[in-house]
Design a protein around this motif. Structure first.
Motif, PDB file in Angstrom:
ATOM      1  N   ALA A 125      -4.282  -0.583  -0.213  1.00  0.00           N
ATOM      2  CA  ALA A 125      -5.215  -0.931  -1.284  1.00  0.00           C
ATOM      3  C   ALA A 125      -4.475  -1.085  -2.611  1.00  0.00           C
ATOM      4  O   ALA A 125      -4.668  -2.057  -3.349  1.00  0.00           O
ATOM      5  CB  ALA A 125      -6.287   0.152  -1.395  1.00  0.00           C
ATOM      6  N   SER A 179       0.611  -0.211   8.518  1.00  0.00           N
ATOM      7  CA  SER A 179       0.479  -1.633   8.857  1.00  0.00           C
ATOM      8  C   SER A 179       0.503  -2.400   7.551  1.00  0.00           C
ATOM      9  O   SER A 179       0.164  -1.848   6.503  1.00  0.00           O
ATOM     10  CB  SER A 179      -0.873  -1.862   9.557  1.00  0.00           C
ATOM     11  N   THR A 190      -4.306   1.270   4.794  1.00  0.00           N
ATOM     12  CA  THR A 190      -5.545   1.844   5.316  1.00  0.00           C
ATOM     13  C   THR A 190      -6.747   0.927   5.082  1.00  0.00           C
ATOM     14  O   THR A 190      -7.824   1.167   5.620  1.00  0.00           O
ATOM     15  CB  THR A 190      -5.737   3.262   4.746  1.00  0.00           C
ATOM     16  N   GLY A 197     -15.305  -0.045   3.922  1.00  0.00           N
ATOM     17  CA  GLY A 197     -15.687  -1.018   2.905  1.00  0.00           C
ATOM     18  C   GLY A 197     -16.640  -0.529   1.826  1.00  0.00           C
ATOM     19  O   GLY A 197     -17.011  -1.292   0.935  1.00  0.00           O
ATOM     20  N   ASP A 238      -0.970   3.682  -6.148  1.00  0.00           N
ATOM     21  CA  ASP A 238      -1.949   3.971  -5.089  1.00  0.00           C
ATOM     22  C   ASP A 238      -2.901   5.092  -5.495  1.00  0.00           C
ATOM     23  O   ASP A 238      -2.951   5.491  -6.664  1.00  0.00           O
ATOM     24  CB  ASP A 238      -1.207   4.325  -3.789  1.00  0.00           C
TER      25      ASP A 238
HETATM   26  C1  LIG Z   1     -11.528   5.293   8.856  1.00  0.00           C
HETATM   27  C2  LIG Z   1     -11.437   5.117   7.361  1.00  0.00           C
HETATM   28  C3  LIG Z   1     -12.527   4.646   6.644  1.00  0.00           C
HETATM   29  C4  LIG Z   1     -12.446   4.486   5.257  1.00  0.00           C
HETATM   30  N1  LIG Z   1     -13.525   3.983   4.592  1.00  0.00           N
HETATM   31  C5  LIG Z   1     -13.476   3.816   3.247  1.00  0.00           C
HETATM   32  C6  LIG Z   1     -14.584   3.267   2.530  1.00  0.00           C
HETATM   33  O1  LIG Z   1     -15.607   2.906   3.113  1.00  0.00           O
HETATM   34  N2  LIG Z   1     -14.479   3.145   1.196  1.00  0.00           N
HETATM   35  C7  LIG Z   1     -13.366   3.525   0.517  1.00  0.00           C
HETATM   36  O2  LIG Z   1     -13.346   3.407  -0.703  1.00  0.00           O
HETATM   37  N3  LIG Z   1     -12.296   4.023   1.170  1.00  0.00           N
HETATM   38  C8  LIG Z   1     -12.327   4.172   2.513  1.00  0.00           C
HETATM   39  N4  LIG Z   1     -11.240   4.678   3.180  1.00  0.00           N
HETATM   40  C9  LIG Z   1     -10.066   5.077   2.393  1.00  0.00           C
HETATM   41  C10 LIG Z   1      -9.177   3.922   2.003  1.00  0.00           C
HETATM   42  O3  LIG Z   1      -8.767   3.215   3.136  1.00  0.00           O
HETATM   43  C11 LIG Z   1      -7.971   4.463   1.252  1.00  0.00           C
HETATM   44  O4  LIG Z   1      -8.445   5.224   0.167  1.00  0.00           O
HETATM   45  C12 LIG Z   1      -7.057   3.404   0.681  1.00  0.00           C
HETATM   46  O5  LIG Z   1      -6.674   2.462   1.620  1.00  0.00           O
HETATM   47  C13 LIG Z   1      -5.841   4.092   0.089  1.00  0.00           C
HETATM   48  O6  LIG Z   1      -5.011   3.151  -0.533  1.00  0.00           O
HETATM   49  P1  LIG Z   1      -3.504   3.499  -0.847  1.00  0.00           P
HETATM   50  O7  LIG Z   1      -2.941   2.282  -1.474  1.00  0.00           O
HETATM   51  O8  LIG Z   1      -3.463   4.768  -1.597  1.00  0.00           O
HETATM   52  O9  LIG Z   1      -2.810   3.790   0.559  1.00  0.00           O
HETATM   53  P2  LIG Z   1      -2.838   3.001   1.959  1.00  0.00           P
HETATM   54  O10 LIG Z   1      -3.900   1.990   1.981  1.00  0.00           O
HETATM   55  O11 LIG Z   1      -2.858   4.040   3.007  1.00  0.00           O
HETATM   56  O12 LIG Z   1      -1.451   2.244   1.997  1.00  0.00           O
HETATM   57  C14 LIG Z   1      -0.216   2.915   2.064  1.00  0.00           C
HETATM   58  C15 LIG Z   1       0.797   2.024   2.780  1.00  0.00           C
HETATM   59  O13 LIG Z   1       2.105   2.468   2.463  1.00  0.00           O
HETATM   60  C16 LIG Z   1       2.917   2.398   3.624  1.00  0.00           C
HETATM   61  N5  LIG Z   1       4.038   3.335   3.456  1.00  0.00           N
HETATM   62  C17 LIG Z   1       3.976   4.680   3.365  1.00  0.00           C
HETATM   63  N6  LIG Z   1       5.196   5.200   3.199  1.00  0.00           N
HETATM   64  C18 LIG Z   1       6.064   4.172   3.170  1.00  0.00           C
HETATM   65  C19 LIG Z   1       7.477   4.077   3.027  1.00  0.00           C
HETATM   66  N7  LIG Z   1       8.225   5.161   2.843  1.00  0.00           N
HETATM   67  N8  LIG Z   1       8.041   2.842   3.061  1.00  0.00           N
HETATM   68  C20 LIG Z   1       7.268   1.725   3.221  1.00  0.00           C
HETATM   69  N9  LIG Z   1       5.934   1.772   3.360  1.00  0.00           N
HETATM   70  C21 LIG Z   1       5.331   2.973   3.329  1.00  0.00           C
HETATM   71  C22 LIG Z   1       1.950   2.775   4.741  1.00  0.00           C
HETATM   72  O14 LIG Z   1       2.427   2.319   5.984  1.00  0.00           O
HETATM   73  C23 LIG Z   1       0.672   2.072   4.301  1.00  0.00           C
HETATM   74  O15 LIG Z   1       0.608   0.760   4.809  1.00  0.00           O
HETATM   75  C24 LIG Z   1     -11.269   4.819   4.570  1.00  0.00           C
HETATM   76  C25 LIG Z   1     -10.174   5.286   5.292  1.00  0.00           C
HETATM   77  C26 LIG Z   1     -10.243   5.432   6.670  1.00  0.00           C
HETATM   78  C27 LIG Z   1      -9.063   5.936   7.410  1.00  0.00           C
END
Ligand SMILES: Cc1cc2nc3c(=O)[nH]c(=O)nc-3n(C[C@H](O)[C@H](O)[C@H](O)COP(=O)(O)OP(=O)(O)OC[C@H]3O[C@@H](n4cnc5c(N)ncnc54)[C@H](O)[C@@H]3O)c2cc1C
Ligand code: SF4
Lengths: 524, 174
Positions: free
Chosen positions: A20, A89, A93, A99, A488
């Protein structure tokens, strides 16, 4: 289409993680003409690859590298090696997410001021507020096609919603709807296909109706020619020079070979476990406690939202799995009303699990007829999820576990979490309300189900006005290192009651705008 | 005399006949396990047949679903009938039988009432063996696609166009 940048090109912005936060910051920068290399530990999985099968999909998408747990939270007992259910991936997440896309309420930007002192809680006001975020939220809602914003219609209610709505109204709740969802609800929005009610939102939407950084944001960024995504590239360490500026990153490529990519700016977006882990694993003689950690707050104040679920069994079929997984919400309890015995509030949202996940999560560790007689009526079940504000605590934290190493030999993240009394009081209130909702529609049995491995992971590099209180400033720029940003959910100062992703996306759009301005002003 | 001894020397066919007459839920022969009506049979290769039969009964007692036939429980645990797992399972089942004998029964399988068998299991609930079997069943049993329709779960829906025209909001009793 994909722009190949040289490993020695030190003019690029390196983004770590493409979820995200990272996916959006990378593509937004690329749209502004800035060269970006995005390093993503996971592989690329597109809608045609997704699998309508809970465990198979979990095996395809989930982050399964080792992590450890400690603390009194039940997850540490039930799922000790799996503190979180998050994705590895391209798209992070947002491949899995449901959503639900809500703005914070105005007072939630100022939790310390609004709630006053709460014993054991490390509350702090965000250095930004609702007025500042309003235009960024609008941009985020347009990007995600959020229903019930910008004239986009709401989704139709499925069976699970109709039960939930009837119970909610019987209890006198007023703010009940199919919610604000990042799911296309009519065919003419951004040329995305509308929701076909397949009911596997958590397994990746095969129709592309649900927004994901993986198949919407990233390909659009790549189409500008300014973004190169390198999948299966695990960043091991962020490098810096003697002036204390970051200069690049070391990562293991798809073949397991260590590479070094130079950078002008680094944006860290690996989710709230991996981002602080990476800062700590990058410790050097100049920064012995890890990068950007002069406050000692890196890894601290880990929040996961107060959660839990309620399932109800009825005497007739519901078939809750049909249709969108989470399009249903009651917002009446989201307000701050300390007369309920806790500060902050919570949302109730519809939730459905398939039979395989229900068996794993309804009552982890449960067995015998008390357990199986519930599953016998799976077809007659309705479900909801509770999501509320939890209290940041300094001792809830991500640390390096030097006894356990990943396949690259790097210490893994240990996640320590103890519930705060406020979290427990709120959860008990929510269980009671949730059970009453289903009982009002004739449920013959209800289940107050404990929290699953965390899906919302927040706060381990928090945003603060003063450098001593947190890790990043109001732009997500680390207080200590000007060309190092956090992009993030780990930036969150407090968690609010709402699902976090819309806010992560709005902050990422705003951060990209700031970085572009500072780059052209030669400040970065 | 153990059930296994009493069956030794009979042909598989005799055995099946005899079992249907007795109304047993499954039949243990030398090296195999079968349904009384011969609807299915499983030949244990690494586990002693009685050990395997006890394991199947244990699986049903942990997650009892009266509408789910034995063959699904057999599928759920047959992974333990392997060179790697056999020794651990044999020891675990021996401990289960010892616990049953401690409560005055001949063996776990010979304990007639589910209530008594569940008592025996409660007594070893925290053991690594019990947790291994229980944990494995969560996916071993409930992730069998053939089991899903028994619970009404419809599984994959993309290939059928989702539920947009197939009843996503067809509830009619509210
Ligand atoms: C089942 C489920 C349902 C959800 N439903 C909702 C919802 O309805 N509404 C909502 O607001 N939120 C929802 N969420 C939460 C939401 O998906 C997360 O809050 C959001 O995606 C977090 O964003 P982020 O950028 O912090 O991390 P992420 O989206 O987790 O992205 C982190 C990325 O970094 C990569 N990464 C990590 N370490 C490294 C490294 N050392 N080197 C290279 N790459 C790395 C990971 O592989 C990953 O792809 C849900 C989550 C889940 C699991
Ligand atoms: S229910 Fe709708 S949004 Fe969810 S996976 Fe199916 S088509 Fe996509």
């Amino acid at each position: 289409m994909t722009a190949p940048f040289d490993l020695n090109d030190d003019s690029v912005v390196v983004v770590i993680g493409t979820g995200a936060g990272g996916g959006v910051v990378a593509s937004e920068l690329a749209r502004k003409g800035i060269s970006v290399v995005a390093l993503e530990a996971g592989a690329r999985h597109l809608p045609e690859d997704f699998i309508n099968d809970e465990w198979e999909s979990f095996g395809q998408l989930a982050w399964l590298d080792p992590r450890t747990t400690s603390g009194d939270w039940r997850v540490a007992k039930d799922f000790s090696g799996l503190p979180a259910w998050i994705v590895k991936s391209v798209g992070g997440t947002t491949q899995h997410w449901a959503g639900a896309s809500l703005r914070f309420q105005e007072h939630e930007w100022k939790a310390a001021t609004t709630y006053g002192p709460v014993q054991g809680a490390n509350l702090l006001d965000w250095p930004i507020d609702a007025a500042e975020m309003d235009p960024w939220y609008t941009l985020a809602e347009d990007k995600l096609n959020v229903t019930r914003t910008g004239n986009r219609p709401g989704l139709p209610g499925n069976n699970n919603y109709l039960v939930f709505e009837k119970g909610a109204k019987a209890l006198g709740y007023k703010e009940v709807s199919t919610g604000r969802m990042a799911i296309t609800s009519r065919n003419d929005d951004n040329a995305r296909l509308m929701c076909q009610q397949t009911g596997f939102c958590f397994q990746g939407c095969k129709w592309g109706a649900k927004w994901s950084a993986g198949y919407h944001e990233i390909p659009e960024g790549e189409a500008t020619g300014n973004l190169e995504v390198r999948p299966q590239s695990h960043v091991a360490r962020i490098l810096h020079n003697e002036a204390g500026k970051v200069t690049g990153v070391e990562y293991y490529d798809a073949n397991g070979t260590l590479q070094m990519q130079k950078a002008r700016i680094v944006c860290v977006a690996g989710n709230s476990f991996e981002s602080p882990r990476l800062l700590m694993n990058s410790a050097s003689s100049m920064f012995p406690d890890g990068l950007a950690n002069s406050s000692g707050q890196v890894g601290r104040n880990y929040m996961r939202h107060m959660t839990g679920s309620v399932y109800g069994v009825f005497d007739k079929p519901v078939k809750m799995w049909r249709g969108t997984t989470m399009a249903g919400i009651i917002q009446d309890e989201a307000r701050h009303d300390p007369s309920r015995g806790f500060v902050g509030g919570y949302e109730l949202e519809t939730l459905s699990l398939g039979l395989p996940f229900m068996a794993a999560f309804l009552d982890p560790g449960g067995w015998g007829r008390e357990f199986t007689s519930a599953l016998d009526h799976y077809e007659n079940m309705a479900g909801m999820w509770i999501v509320g504000e939890d209290m940041p605590q300094e001792t809830n934290r991500v640390t390096l576990n030097h006894d356990v190493k990943d396949k690259y030999g790097l210490p893994v993240a240990n996640v320590h979490f103890d519930d705060h009394p406020n979290d427990i009081a709120m959860r008990n209130h929510a269980y009671k309300q949730g059970q009453a909702i289903y009982e009002a529609v004739g449920a013959t049995r209800t289940f107050p189900t404990p929290p699953y491995p965390s899906t919302h992971n927040l706060g381990t590099n928090r945003m603060s006005e003063n450098a001593r209180d947190g890790v990043v400033n109001k732009w997500g720029q680390t207080h200590d290192i000007a060309n190092l940003f956090i992009s993030d959910g780990s930036q969150f100062t407090t968690g609010a009651a709402e699902n976090p992703t819309l806010t992560i996306v709005a902050l990422a759009i705003r951060q990209a705008d700031h970085i572009a301005r500072e780059m052209s002003a030669q400040n970065l | 005399m153990s059930q296994k001894e009493s069956l030794r020397g009979l042909t598989r066919r005799d055995l099946l006949k005899r079992a249907s007459a007795a109304g047993a839920s499954f039949v243990v022969g030398t090296g195999f396990l079968a349904a009384p009506d011969a609807a299915w049979a499983y030949e244990a290769t690494h586990l002693d047949a009685e050990t395997f039969a006890t394991l199947v009964q244990m699986a049903r007692d942990i997650y009892p679903h009266d509408q789910v036939a034995d063959e699904y429980y057999v599928i759920a645990v047959k992974g333990y009938d392997s060179a790697d797992a056999a020794a651990g399972i044999t020891a675990g089942i021996a401990a289960l039988n010892a616990a049953a004998q401690g409560k005055g029964f001949d063996s776990y399988l010979a304990t007639g009432w589910e209530r008594d068998r569940v008592d025996i299991l409660r007594g070893m609930e925290d053991s690594a063996f019990f947790q291994q079997i229980r944990g494995g069943l969560v996916t071993g049993l409930y992730n069998q696609k053939a089991v899903w329709p028994i619970f009404g779960y419809e599984g994959e829906s993309f290939s059928q166009g989702g539920y947009i025209d197939r009843g996503f909001n067809d509830i009619n009793w509210l």
